[in-house]
Design a protein around this motif. Structure first.
Motif, PDB file in Angstrom:
ATOM      1  N   VAL A 161       0.832  -1.194   0.000  1.00 31.80           N
ATOM      2  CA  VAL A 161       0.000   0.000   0.000  1.00 31.80           C
ATOM      3  C   VAL A 161       0.874   1.255   0.000  1.00 31.80           C
ATOM      4  N   GLN A 162       0.590   2.165  -0.934  1.00 33.00           N
ATOM      5  CA  GLN A 162       1.363   3.403  -1.016  1.00 33.00           C
ATOM      6  C   GLN A 162       0.718   4.534  -0.209  1.00 33.00           C
ATOM      7  N   ASP A 163      -0.627   4.608  -0.259  1.00 32.10           N
ATOM      8  CA  ASP A 163      -1.330   5.706   0.390  1.00 32.10           C
ATOM      9  C   ASP A 163      -2.765   5.270   0.671  1.00 32.10           C
ATOM     10  N   ILE A 164      -3.365   5.835   1.727  1.00 32.79           N
ATOM     11  CA  ILE A 164      -4.748   5.510   2.072  1.00 32.79           C
ATOM     12  C   ILE A 164      -5.550   6.800   2.171  1.00 32.79           C
ATOM     13  N   GLU A 165      -6.803   6.731   1.689  1.00 27.34           N
ATOM     14  CA  GLU A 165      -7.654   7.921   1.661  1.00 27.34           C
ATOM     15  C   GLU A 165      -9.103   7.505   1.892  1.00 27.34           C
ATOM     16  N   LEU A 166      -9.817   8.262   2.695  1.00 25.32           N
ATOM     17  CA  LEU A 166     -11.242   8.008   2.919  1.00 25.32           C
ATOM     18  C   LEU A 166     -12.057   8.649   1.806  1.00 25.32           C
ATOM     19  N   MET A 167     -12.979   7.872   1.203  1.00 25.43           N
ATOM     20  CA  MET A 167     -13.834   8.403   0.131  1.00 25.43           C
ATOM     21  C   MET A 167     -15.249   7.861   0.284  1.00 25.43           C
ATOM     22  N   SER A 168     -16.207   8.697  -0.040  1.00 28.00           N
ATOM     23  CA  SER A 168     -17.596   8.242  -0.088  1.00 28.00           C
ATOM     24  C   SER A 168     -17.813   7.499  -1.409  1.00 28.00           C
ATOM     25  N   TYR A 169     -18.909   6.748  -1.482  1.00 31.71           N
ATOM     26  CA  TYR A 169     -19.249   6.037  -2.712  1.00 31.71           C
ATOM     27  C   TYR A 169     -19.355   7.018  -3.880  1.00 31.71           C
ATOM     28  N   ARG A 170     -20.056   8.123  -3.662  1.00 31.72           N
ATOM     29  CA  ARG A 170     -20.243   9.120  -4.733  1.00 31.72           C
ATOM     30  C   ARG A 170     -18.912   9.714  -5.183  1.00 31.72           C
ATOM     31  N   GLU A 171     -18.042  10.002  -4.216  1.00 32.06           N
ATOM     32  CA  GLU A 171     -16.740  10.575  -4.558  1.00 32.06           C
ATOM     33  C   GLU A 171     -15.918   9.609  -5.419  1.00 32.06           C
ATOM     34  N   ILE A 172     -15.970   8.339  -5.091  1.00 30.30           N
ATOM     35  CA  ILE A 172     -15.250   7.331  -5.884  1.00 30.30           C
ATOM     36  C   ILE A 172     -15.773   7.325  -7.319  1.00 30.30           C
ATOM     37  N   ILE A 173     -17.093   7.316  -7.462  1.00 31.70           N
ATOM     38  CA  ILE A 173     -17.706   7.293  -8.795  1.00 31.70           C
ATOM     39  C   ILE A 173     -17.282   8.531  -9.593  1.00 31.70           C
ATOM     40  N   ILE A 174     -17.340   9.705  -8.965  1.00 32.64           N
ATOM     41  CA  ILE A 174     -16.962  10.951  -9.649  1.00 32.64           C
ATOM     42  C   ILE A 174     -15.489  10.931 -10.043  1.00 32.64           C
ATOM     43  N   ARG A 175     -14.638  10.489  -9.140  1.00 31.34           N
ATOM     44  CA  ARG A 175     -13.202  10.465  -9.439  1.00 31.34           C
ATOM     45  C   ARG A 175     -12.888   9.492 -10.569  1.00 31.34           C
ATOM     46  N   GLU A 176     -13.587   8.354 -10.588  1.00 34.48           N
ATOM     47  CA  GLU A 176     -13.375   7.409 -11.690  1.00 34.48           C
ATOM     48  C   GLU A 176     -13.855   8.024 -13.006  1.00 34.48           C
ATOM     49  N   GLN A 177     -15.016   8.683 -12.992  1.00 39.45           N
ATOM     50  CA  GLN A 177     -15.536   9.327 -14.199  1.00 39.45           C
ATOM     51  C   GLN A 177     -14.606  10.431 -14.696  1.00 39.45           C
ATOM     52  N   ASN A 178     -13.858  11.046 -13.781  1.00 44.43           N
ATOM     53  CA  ASN A 178     -12.906  12.099 -14.141  1.00 44.43           C
ATOM     54  C   ASN A 178     -11.545  11.550 -14.557  1.00 44.43           C
ATOM     55  N   GLY A 179     -11.438  10.231 -14.695  1.00 45.59           N
ATOM     56  CA  GLY A 179     -10.234   9.641 -15.271  1.00 45.59           C
ATOM     57  C   GLY A 179      -9.254   8.996 -14.312  1.00 45.59           C
ATOM     58  N   GLU A 180      -9.544   9.013 -13.006  1.00 46.24           N
ATOM     59  CA  GLU A 180      -8.622   8.338 -12.086  1.00 46.24           C
ATOM     60  C   GLU A 180      -8.766   6.831 -12.263  1.00 46.24           C
ATOM     61  N   LYS A 181      -7.642   6.122 -12.192  1.00 50.44           N
ATOM     62  CA  LYS A 181      -7.630   4.684 -12.467  1.00 50.44           C
ATOM     63  C   LYS A 181      -7.928   3.886 -11.199  1.00 50.44           C
ATOM     64  N   PHE A 182      -9.092   3.251 -11.187  1.00 47.35           N
ATOM     65  CA  PHE A 182      -9.479   2.347 -10.104  1.00 47.35           C
ATOM     66  C   PHE A 182      -9.440   0.915 -10.622  1.00 47.35           C
ATOM     67  N   ILE A 183      -9.067  -0.020  -9.787  1.00 53.40           N
ATOM     68  CA  ILE A 183      -9.086  -1.435 -10.162  1.00 53.40           C
ATOM     69  C   ILE A 183     -10.550  -1.846 -10.340  1.00 53.40           C
ATOM     70  N   GLN A 184     -10.869  -2.365 -11.515  1.00 54.18           N
ATOM     71  CA  GLN A 184     -12.263  -2.603 -11.873  1.00 54.18           C
ATOM     72  C   GLN A 184     -12.946  -3.669 -11.022  1.00 54.18           C
ATOM     73  N   GLU A 185     -12.233  -4.711 -10.633  1.00 59.12           N
ATOM     74  CA  GLU A 185     -12.869  -5.727  -9.796  1.00 59.12           C
ATOM     75  C   GLU A 185     -13.214  -5.156  -8.415  1.00 59.12           C
ATOM     76  N   SER A 186     -12.405  -4.193  -7.942  1.00 55.81           N
ATOM     77  CA  SER A 186     -12.728  -3.541  -6.663  1.00 55.81           C
ATOM     78  C   SER A 186     -13.949  -2.633  -6.837  1.00 55.81           C
ATOM     79  N   MET A 187     -14.124  -2.068  -8.021  1.00 55.67           N
ATOM     80  CA  MET A 187     -15.311  -1.254  -8.295  1.00 55.67           C
ATOM     81  C   MET A 187     -16.571  -2.115  -8.325  1.00 55.67           C
TER      82      MET A 187
END
Length: 194
Positions: free
Chosen positions: A155-181
């Motif tokens: 683990v490099q870094d940890i951050e608290l995010m709401s469900y909505r924030e995760i969705i928005i950040r992914e839509q804005n191009g941040e790379k999330f592991i798809q199986e975790s999504m």
């Protein structure tokens, strides 16, 4: 060289090779069929695992007050998707353990925490890079995240995010592991409800 000398030399070479062998080659993961029945064991190597269906756990740590999720950035040293964001802590189920034992091991290994886990559900995930029978677990934790990272190789870094924030950040191009999504969407339907 005598036959006895050749045998001794052979054993010395084997011992030397074994001493320098990567630990991941000694640890084996479960290979399963499409119905999640164990059919074989394989060395933990991304190139090998990407060709077979294997078992993995998806462990969500949730801040109880806000229902935000402890997301993390994967270490650059990881074989699979280094530097990508994950909504949960994942682990490959080893030959000697079941899903729950794997989730407990990853919780301690990656966060240093020992918490009770709740089983959510099982799911199948397949992409060009991965084929997984996963089980989702979750737990609540309202403590500090300072010094939360136990293993910088994981683990490099940890951050608290709401469900909505995760969705928005992914839509804005941040790379999330798809199986975790995919696992996160299951968690949201049954636990977060955001």
């Amino acid at each position: 060289m005598t036959c006895k000398s050749k045998i001794i030399l052979y054993f010395e070479l084997q011992t030397n090779m074994n001493e320098h062998q990567n630990d991941s080659q000694l640890i084996k993961a479960k290979v399963v069929d499409i119905n999640n029945h164990v059919i074989d064991f394989i060395c933990i190597d991304y190139k090998l695992l990407s060709k077979v269906i294997h078992q993995a756990t998806f462990l969500f740590i949730i801040e109880q007050q806000s229902l935000r999720v402890f997301c993390h950035k994967r270490s650059q040293q990881k074989q699979y998707q280094p530097g990508a964001l994950s909504t949960c802590f994942t682990g490959i189920v080893l030959e000697s353990e079941d899903y729950r034992q794997c989730a407990k091991r990853k919780l301690t290994q990656e966060t240093g925490l020992e918490l009770d886990l709740t089983y959510l559900n099982s799911f199948y995930y397949e992409s060009k890079q991965n084929k997984i029978w996963g089980q989702i677990f979750y737990t609540f934790y309202d403590g500090q995240i300072i010094n939360f990272i136990q293993d910088p190789k994981e683990v490099q870094d940890i951050e608290l995010m709401s469900y909505r924030e995760i969705i928005i950040r992914e839509q804005n191009g941040e790379k999330f592991i798809q199986e975790s999504m995919q696992a996160l969407h299951f968690l949201n339907k049954r636990v977060l409800r955001q």
